[in-house]
Design an enzyme around this catalytic site. Structure first.
Site, mmCIF file in Angstrom:
data_model
loop_
_atom_site.group_PDB
_atom_site.id
_atom_site.type_symbol
_atom_site.label_atom_id
_atom_site.label_comp_id
_atom_site.label_asym_id
_atom_site.label_seq_id
_atom_site.Cartn_x
_atom_site.Cartn_y
_atom_site.Cartn_z
ATOM 1 C CB SER B 59 -0.895 -0.012 1.250
ATOM 2 O OG SER B 59 -1.561 1.229 1.381
ATOM 3 C CD GLU B 60 2.552 0.963 -3.837
ATOM 4 O OE1 GLU B 60 1.305 0.927 -3.832
ATOM 5 O OE2 GLU B 60 3.263 -0.017 -4.140
ATOM 6 C CD GLN B 82 8.852 -4.112 -4.538
ATOM 7 O OE1 GLN B 82 7.825 -4.539 -5.065
ATOM 8 N NE2 GLN B 82 9.377 -4.671 -3.465
ATOM 9 C CB ALA B 84 9.562 5.820 -9.940
ATOM 10 C CG ASP B 85 7.184 2.538 -13.216
ATOM 11 O OD1 ASP B 85 7.043 2.706 -14.430
ATOM 12 O OD2 ASP B 85 8.306 2.427 -12.672
ATOM 13 N N PRO B 89 -0.482 5.789 -6.311
ATOM 14 C CG PRO B 89 -0.945 3.520 -6.028
ATOM 15 C CD PRO B 89 0.025 4.467 -6.671
ATOM 16 C CG HIS B 129 8.348 -2.821 -13.622
ATOM 17 N ND1 HIS B 129 7.289 -3.358 -14.292
ATOM 18 C CD2 HIS B 129 8.284 -3.326 -12.368
ATOM 19 C CE1 HIS B 129 6.615 -4.167 -13.484
ATOM 20 N NE2 HIS B 129 7.191 -4.155 -12.304
#
Lengths: 410, 337
Positions: B59-60, B82, B84-85, B89, B129
């Site tokens: 959960s960003e 993890q 940048a893409d 959220p 990614h």
């Protein structure tokens, strides 16, 4: 091949719209004292029923009954009444000030005063609330100066937030009141993070998160529950269900699920529903949840069942989407009148003393308002310098901002 | 001095920062026990315990939102997204909350937070990614944005970011995690461990935010680049045989305009290189500033070499990545103008 009728979309609707008869028969209200009080270290699995009832202490005769009664001293009860009256009077004056053009916007608490005023009494110095725009009672109950609140509403020169925030978006670290965001629900996960930080630091402070029924639909609410559950954060996760998210009734955010509190069940978080218009019940449940947090037993969800008697804000006209008489029909009554009746029933109060207190509070609010208005309002008097606009973007102003400040003439 | 990969340099910065200040906490997806999918947090949980380096739910929003609360409490969270893409959220928490907390509370609450994230393409990461979202953050008042191009800078800039009193977006060019990349994907890569550019001081130090580095002195043209593109631009300049000055911006906000403008006033020509899509990219900001400050010194139009305005493709990656050939075309065009 099976034959099916074409699909159709379910869009929940409130039971009544303007012109109809208010009907709260679907709100199941247990009698005062009927809901059990588990120990704070009870296994959450064994108290799932508490997410479906409504914990109440005050009965129709103003008596405090049942296992949740007795958490407040006489002095605390009288202080609670004074705080609620102060908030109500402050609201009325500021609503009027907005109508007079002294500020751009205001949001009142009418009908919900008990929620924040009672909850603040369970917190200690150093704890932190992460409030929404309808918990100014947390500030009033913690002794934050009315005149400072008004200075913020007026964006005048003494506004501690230097004219940058919408009126009512107060902020005070010293009073445990986190800066309010206009983006809904963002504070919920932040409260969990703050509580996690307290645990990481081996501190004894707890956090209280606040959200409305409508904003529980935001992803932040769900992220907060995941994190609170995973790390057993010392946080009280408050949900104020005042039935309306502007014009959208609570069923749109809730859908067909049992209650907002019950959303905690999937996370293993104890969840309680409480009569939000019962000062004593709010305090008792808040105290229970805060005790769990302090004893490192983890988060608790508390749903306050209440009713937003006023409009959403000064920009809202509730008669456009709900019957005008609906707030009078709310079955859990008025929090101020209920606490007053309790104090009178206990022989601690009288109609005369109440009138006297109302007059005192009124004078106090007017005095503060005069003091604030002598400094300035949104369009008159002394206001923060535009130079202030460039401060606090960063701790140290970077060269490009200094250049822009010079361009602006400061 | 030791030779380190950029990953090791980042790990070293985190290690030293956590050792110096117990308020520094590190968390994110897979960063605890396992040490992160790129291993940037390897060993930290073992050394500093689970309450200072831990795994999070996927959960960003939760990672950044919780970190903001922690920063407001008084800790110094350095969290990992993890890739940048995956930051979108958490975007609202970063731009509406972290960036403005100091401002809206008039300094009552502050947000000393670092959000680290591997960015950029060239690793066959496809469109989820490979993105370079720096312009989305440079547009936001209240954030600082850092992109290192060497292990030594990665360490020094990250240390400075962690100690900074404001929220910092720290974009790690993952194409150069293990070695500098000159843009020729069919050539062997010299790892940082065997490269003199991999030298890193093992002791504590900081590289100040807001200071660019001149990677190559030159008189004929100024190339502005950051991250992986610094190395690609250096290769292109050498191959084109142009006497160009190559400036590694290192920090996009605050931007070292002094170094940039002095160089362009000297050379009279400017080429801007970045991986991110061109339209409304950070290159547009650079071009506008250079034009405003150096117009009467310019002898040619400013040119940009950037990613195409498409999502990042998987199998056509090497047609998308701004390689030396495209940069050389731009260098020649500006020199001939």
């Amino acid at each position: 091949m099976d034959q099916h009728e074409p699909l159709s979309l379910n869009v929940p609707e409130p039971e009544v719209r303007p012109g109809g008869q208010p009907d709260f028969s679907s709100v199941k209200i247990p009698s005062a004292g009927a809901i059990r009080r588990p120990d704070v270290d009870e296994d959450p699995e064994n108290m799932r029923d508490l997410a479906f009832g409504i914990i109440r202490v005050l009965n129709r005769n103003g008596e405090a009954v049942g296992p949740w009664a007795g958490t407040l001293t006489d002095g605390e009860l009288r202080a609670g009444l004074e705080h609620m009256l102060t908030l109500r009077t402050y609201d009325a004056r500021m609503m009027n000030a907005q109508r007079q053009g002294k500020t751009s916007f205001y949001m009142q608490h009418l009908g919900e005063e008990a929620v924040s005023c009672a909850f603040q009494q369970v917190l200690r110095q150093g704890d932190m609330n992460f409030p929404t725009y309808r918990q100014a009672g947390l500030l009033i109950s913690s002794g934050y100066p009315l005149v400072t609140m008004m200075n913020q509403v007026y964006s005048n020169e003494a506004d501690p937030l230097r004219g940058r925030q919408l009126p009512i978006m107060y902020s005070s670290k010293e009073h445990g009141f986190f800066s309010i965001s206009g983006n809904l629900a963002t504070q919920y996960i932040q409260a969990v993070g703050w509580a996690m930080a307290s645990a990481i630091s081996g501190d004894d402070k707890i956090a209280a998160a606040w959200i409305g029924d409508g904003s529980t639909a935001e992803s932040d609410f769900h992220a907060a529950l995941v994190f609170a559950s995973t790390y057993k954060a010392p946080v009280v996760l408050n949900i104020v269900n005042n039935q309306w998210a502007i014009s959208t009734f609570q069923g749109i955010a809730r859908g067909g699920s049992g209650t907002f509190a019950a959303r905690g069940h999937g996370f293993g978080i104890p969840a309680l529903r409480v009569d939000g218009n019962d000062f004593l019940a709010v305090h008792a449940v808040g105290k229970w949840a805060a005790e769990r947090a302090r004893r490192n037993l983890g988060p608790t969800i508390v749903e306050y069942v209440t009713y937003r008697a006023g409009g959403h804000s000064t920009s809202d006209d509730p008669s456009a989407y709900r019957p005008k008489e609906e707030s009078d029909a709310w079955p859990l009554g008025d929090p101020v009148l209920r606490l007053k009746a309790h104090l009178i029933a206990r022989g601690l109060w009288s109609e005369e003393r109440h009138k006297q207190l109302e007059a005192e509070v009124h004078d106090r609010v007017i005095t503060a308002q005069k003091e604030a208005e002598a400094i300035g309002t949104l369009h008159t008097g002394r206001r923060p310098s535009p130079r202030d606009m460039f401060e606090d973007v960063y701790e140290e102003m970077p060269p490009h901002l200094i250049a822009q400040r010079h361009q602006a003439g400061y | 001095m030791a030779r380190m990969t950029m990953i090791e340099a980042i790990q070293n910065a985190l290690d030293i920062s956590m050792g110096r200040d117990e308020r520094v906490v590190v968390f994110g997806e897979d960063v605890g026990y396992f040490g992160g999918v790129f291993r940037c947090t390897a060993g930290l949980q073992k050394k500093y315990g689970r309450s200072r380096c831990f795994d999070t739910p996927i959960s960003e929003l939760g990672i950044v939102g919780a970190a903001i609360g922690m920063a407001a409490y008084g800790l110094k969270p350095c969290v990992e997204i993890q890739f940048a893409d995956y930051v979108y959220p958490a975007y609202d928490q970063i731009v509406s909350e972290a960036a403005r907390l100091r401002y809206r509370s008039a300094g009552g609450f502050t947000c000393p937070l670092v959000v680290r994230m591997p960015a950029g393409g060239g690793i066959y990461g496809g469109q989820t990614h490979s993105q370079s979202p720096e312009a989305l953050f440079t547009h936001v008042a209240g954030l600082k944005v850092v992109v290192p191009s060497t292990p030594a800078d990665a360490k020094g800039l990250l240390t400075a970011a962690i100690e900074d009193p404001d929220p910092v977006i720290f974009l790690e060019p993952k194409r150069i995690y293990n070695g500098p990349f000159d843009g020729h994907h069919d050539r062997p890569i010299v790892p940082w461990k065997k490269h003199e550019g991999g030298e890193v001081d093992e002791n504590y130090y900081k590289t100040p935010l807001g200071k660019a580095a001149i990677r190559r002195q030159g008189e004929g043209l100024t190339v502005l680049a950051y991250g992986t593109m610094v190395h690609v631009a250096m290769a292109a300049v050498e191959e084109a045989g142009i006497d160009a000055e190559v400036i590694d911006l290192r920090t996009l906000v605050p931007l070292d305009t002094k170094t940039i403008m002095e160089s362009v006033r000297k050379t009279g020509r400017c080429v801007i290189v970045h991986e991110a899509t061109q339209t409304s990219g950070f290159g547009a900001e650079l071009a506008a500033q250079v034009q405003a400050e150096c117009f009467y010194h310019l002898e040619a139009p400013i040119m940009r070499v950037a990613g195409w305005d498409t999502p990042y493709p998987h199998s056509q990656e090497w047609d998308y990545f701004p390689g030396p050939a495209r940069i050389i075309r731009a260098l020649n065009a500006v020199m001939e103008a």
